[in-house]
Structures are given as structure tokens and as C-alpha cells.
Write a protein that holds these residues in place. Sequence first.
Motif, PDB file in Angstrom:
ATOM      1  N   GLN A  37       0.955  13.300  46.244  1.00 61.39           N
ATOM      2  CA  GLN A  37       2.498  13.412  46.063  1.00 61.39           C
ATOM      3  C   GLN A  37       3.043  14.457  45.656  1.00 61.39           C
ATOM      4  O   GLN A  37       4.073  15.426  45.647  1.00 61.39           O
ATOM      5  CB  GLN A  37       3.762  12.410  46.422  1.00 61.39           C
ATOM      6  CG  GLN A  37       2.984  11.115  47.251  1.00 61.39           C
ATOM      7  CD  GLN A  37       3.993  10.495  47.973  1.00 61.39           C
ATOM      8  OE1 GLN A  37       5.435  10.050  47.650  1.00 61.39           O
ATOM      9  NE2 GLN A  37       3.798   8.913  47.784  1.00 61.39           N
ATOM     10  N   GLU A  38       3.344  14.500  44.090  1.00 68.60           N
ATOM     11  CA  GLU A  38       3.362  14.686  43.276  1.00 68.60           C
ATOM     12  C   GLU A  38       2.683  17.072  43.226  1.00 68.60           C
ATOM     13  O   GLU A  38       3.478  17.504  43.162  1.00 68.60           O
ATOM     14  CB  GLU A  38       4.064  15.269  41.929  1.00 68.60           C
ATOM     15  CG  GLU A  38       4.824  13.151  41.529  1.00 68.60           C
ATOM     16  CD  GLU A  38       5.690  14.095  41.336  1.00 68.60           C
ATOM     17  OE1 GLU A  38       6.717  15.581  41.570  1.00 68.60           O
ATOM     18  OE2 GLU A  38       6.619  13.126  41.875  1.00 68.60           O
ATOM     19  N   ASP A  55      10.374  23.294  38.669  1.00 69.26           N
ATOM     20  CA  ASP A  55      10.512  22.336  37.418  1.00 69.26           C
ATOM     21  C   ASP A  55      10.403  20.209  37.528  1.00 69.26           C
ATOM     22  O   ASP A  55      10.048  19.697  36.758  1.00 69.26           O
ATOM     23  CB  ASP A  55      12.234  22.735  37.119  1.00 69.26           C
ATOM     24  CG  ASP A  55      12.797  22.318  35.305  1.00 69.26           C
ATOM     25  OD1 ASP A  55      11.222  22.412  34.490  1.00 69.26           O
ATOM     26  OD2 ASP A  55      13.700  21.980  35.130  1.00 69.26           O
ATOM     27  N   MET A  56      11.505  20.332  39.008  1.00 72.57           N
ATOM     28  CA  MET A  56      11.668  18.519  38.784  1.00 72.57           C
ATOM     29  C   MET A  56       9.766  18.065  38.505  1.00 72.57           C
ATOM     30  O   MET A  56       9.788  17.013  37.996  1.00 72.57           O
ATOM     31  CB  MET A  56      12.000  18.359  40.278  1.00 72.57           C
ATOM     32  CG  MET A  56      12.324  17.199  40.207  1.00 72.57           C
ATOM     33  SD  MET A  56      13.256  16.529  42.116  1.00 72.57           S
ATOM     34  CE  MET A  56      14.577  16.521  41.443  1.00 72.57           C
ATOM     35  N   HIS A  57       9.593  18.494  39.693  1.00 70.69           N
ATOM     36  CA  HIS A  57       8.226  18.022  40.225  1.00 70.69           C
ATOM     37  C   HIS A  57       7.519  17.753  38.800  1.00 70.69           C
ATOM     38  O   HIS A  57       5.931  16.905  38.431  1.00 70.69           O
ATOM     39  CB  HIS A  57       7.693  18.273  41.203  1.00 70.69           C
ATOM     40  CG  HIS A  57       8.263  17.448  42.652  1.00 70.69           C
ATOM     41  ND1 HIS A  57       8.638  16.545  42.461  1.00 70.69           N
ATOM     42  CD2 HIS A  57       9.714  18.578  43.233  1.00 70.69           C
ATOM     43  CE1 HIS A  57       9.867  16.353  42.998  1.00 70.69           C
ATOM     44  NE2 HIS A  57       9.845  17.858  44.197  1.00 70.69           N
ATOM     45  N   LEU A  62       4.812  15.064  34.911  1.00 73.33           N
ATOM     46  CA  LEU A  62       4.579  14.990  33.582  1.00 73.33           C
ATOM     47  C   LEU A  62       4.715  13.659  32.899  1.00 73.33           C
ATOM     48  O   LEU A  62       4.090  12.610  32.253  1.00 73.33           O
ATOM     49  CB  LEU A  62       4.710  16.143  32.543  1.00 73.33           C
ATOM     50  CG  LEU A  62       3.559  17.371  32.209  1.00 73.33           C
ATOM     51  CD1 LEU A  62       4.742  18.606  31.454  1.00 73.33           C
ATOM     52  CD2 LEU A  62       2.793  17.450  31.698  1.00 73.33           C
ATOM     53  N   HIS A  63       5.784  13.576  32.608  1.00 76.10           N
ATOM     54  CA  HIS A  63       6.226  12.210  32.673  1.00 76.10           C
ATOM     55  C   HIS A  63       5.639  10.877  33.612  1.00 76.10           C
ATOM     56  O   HIS A  63       5.235   9.414  32.725  1.00 76.10           O
ATOM     57  CB  HIS A  63       8.073  12.139  33.410  1.00 76.10           C
ATOM     58  CG  HIS A  63       8.251  10.973  32.935  1.00 76.10           C
ATOM     59  ND1 HIS A  63       8.599  10.727  31.674  1.00 76.10           N
ATOM     60  CD2 HIS A  63       8.560   9.865  33.473  1.00 76.10           C
ATOM     61  CE1 HIS A  63       9.483   9.538  31.348  1.00 76.10           C
ATOM     62  NE2 HIS A  63       9.255   8.229  32.698  1.00 76.10           N
ATOM     63  N   ALA A  64       5.087  11.389  34.303  1.00 79.23           N
ATOM     64  CA  ALA A  64       4.402   9.899  34.644  1.00 79.23           C
ATOM     65  C   ALA A  64       2.588   9.900  34.716  1.00 79.23           C
ATOM     66  O   ALA A  64       1.928   8.983  35.386  1.00 79.23           O
ATOM     67  CB  ALA A  64       4.205  10.198  36.832  1.00 79.23           C
ATOM     68  N   GLN A 152      15.932  16.550  33.939  1.00 84.73           N
ATOM     69  CA  GLN A 152      15.672  15.951  33.149  1.00 84.73           C
ATOM     70  C   GLN A 152      14.294  14.571  34.300  1.00 84.73           C
ATOM     71  O   GLN A 152      15.577  14.131  34.657  1.00 84.73           O
ATOM     72  CB  GLN A 152      16.182  14.766  32.327  1.00 84.73           C
ATOM     73  CG  GLN A 152      16.799  16.010  30.943  1.00 84.73           C
ATOM     74  CD  GLN A 152      15.837  16.741  30.606  1.00 84.73           C
ATOM     75  OE1 GLN A 152      14.407  16.144  29.874  1.00 84.73           O
ATOM     76  NE2 GLN A 152      15.697  17.632  30.229  1.00 84.73           N
ATOM     77  N   PRO A 153      13.002  14.347  33.418  1.00 81.02           N
ATOM     78  CA  PRO A 153      12.752  13.371  34.699  1.00 81.02           C
ATOM     79  C   PRO A 153      13.385  11.514  34.581  1.00 81.02           C
ATOM     80  O   PRO A 153      15.084  10.984  33.608  1.00 81.02           O
ATOM     81  CB  PRO A 153      11.151  12.482  34.033  1.00 81.02           C
ATOM     82  CG  PRO A 153      11.209  13.658  33.360  1.00 81.02           C
ATOM     83  CD  PRO A 153      12.187  14.437  32.794  1.00 81.02           C
ATOM     84  N   GLY A 154      14.030  11.303  35.860  1.00 75.24           N
ATOM     85  CA  GLY A 154      14.668  10.036  36.423  1.00 75.24           C
ATOM     86  C   GLY A 154      16.364  10.959  36.581  1.00 75.24           C
ATOM     87  O   GLY A 154      17.292   9.797  36.622  1.00 75.24           O
TER      88      GLY A 154
END
Length: 157
Positions: A37-38, A55-57, A62-64, A152-154
Motif C-alpha cells: 500500500q505504501e 513526503d508523507m508516504h 520508513l517509520h513502518a 511527521q509520522p502519526g
Amino acid sequence: MEARLNLFENPVAARFVRQLTAANKVLAESTLPAATQELVKLRASQINGCGFCVDMHAKDALHAGETATRLSLVAAWREATVFTDAERAALELAEQGTRIADAAGGVTDEAWQNAAKHYDEEQLGALVSVIALINAFNRGNVMIRQPAGGYQPGQFA
């Protein structure tokens, strides 16, 4: 740079974005792999020139736990050796679904059949939905010139 319109303060746009965000949560609960999905969201966002979503994805992936190598190669996925056949099929479907006006028949039978080899009916439904959803987000953000770089993630969880 400031956005032309604040989607979160505009009464109509804010309700619409909440609905799109709710749809995204449904997709997160599907059996389509989160990494796929990402990758799809990132590729469609690159094609559409949506800096905010790129930027978001990239940051969310990366965060995931996604690797920087794979993320940096999404734009060149055909030549890269770091994607599975299933991911390649999803990326092809994402490209054709994003560039739907470029081809007389939209998505080719070959691209669809290749995706169907790797994904079951539920996952195909999720894949089509992810592609449609990210294209909606991309188009809105590009129209209002949503600035990129500060996500920022989240942030929107």
C-alpha cells in the motif's frame, strides 16, 4: 509557502478529508500488505507531483520499517531488483490507474491479469481502492499547493 486553502478549517473540505481518512483506515485493515500500500501511494504521488504525499508516504513507510533503498527505487521499479513480482504488479497497476487518461482503454488487460496472479479478490479490491484514494488526495493537495517537508509520522492518526 502556504497552502491556498486549509483543508482542516474549511467546513466542506474538512468533512471530505475525514471521510477519505476513514476510507484509508478500512484499507489498513485489509489483507493487502501495508508495504505494498505504501509503495503504491508513493509511486502514484510521484507521478502526480504531490510533494506533500511523497513526503508523507516515504516517511510513513520508513517509520513502518521499509528500507531507504527500496523507497529511493520506487520511481525506477522496473530496473530495480528489490521488489517482489507481486509488488511490481501492484506498481504497474498503480501507474496505469494513475495515468488512466494516457491510454485509450485505461488499465491494460495484461496489467490486470498480472495483478490478479498475485492478489486475491479482496486484495484486488483494496489495491484498486488504494490507487483511487491516493489519486484523490494527490489531486486535492496539488490544487491547493499543500507544502511538503513538514510531515511527521502519526500526524494524522
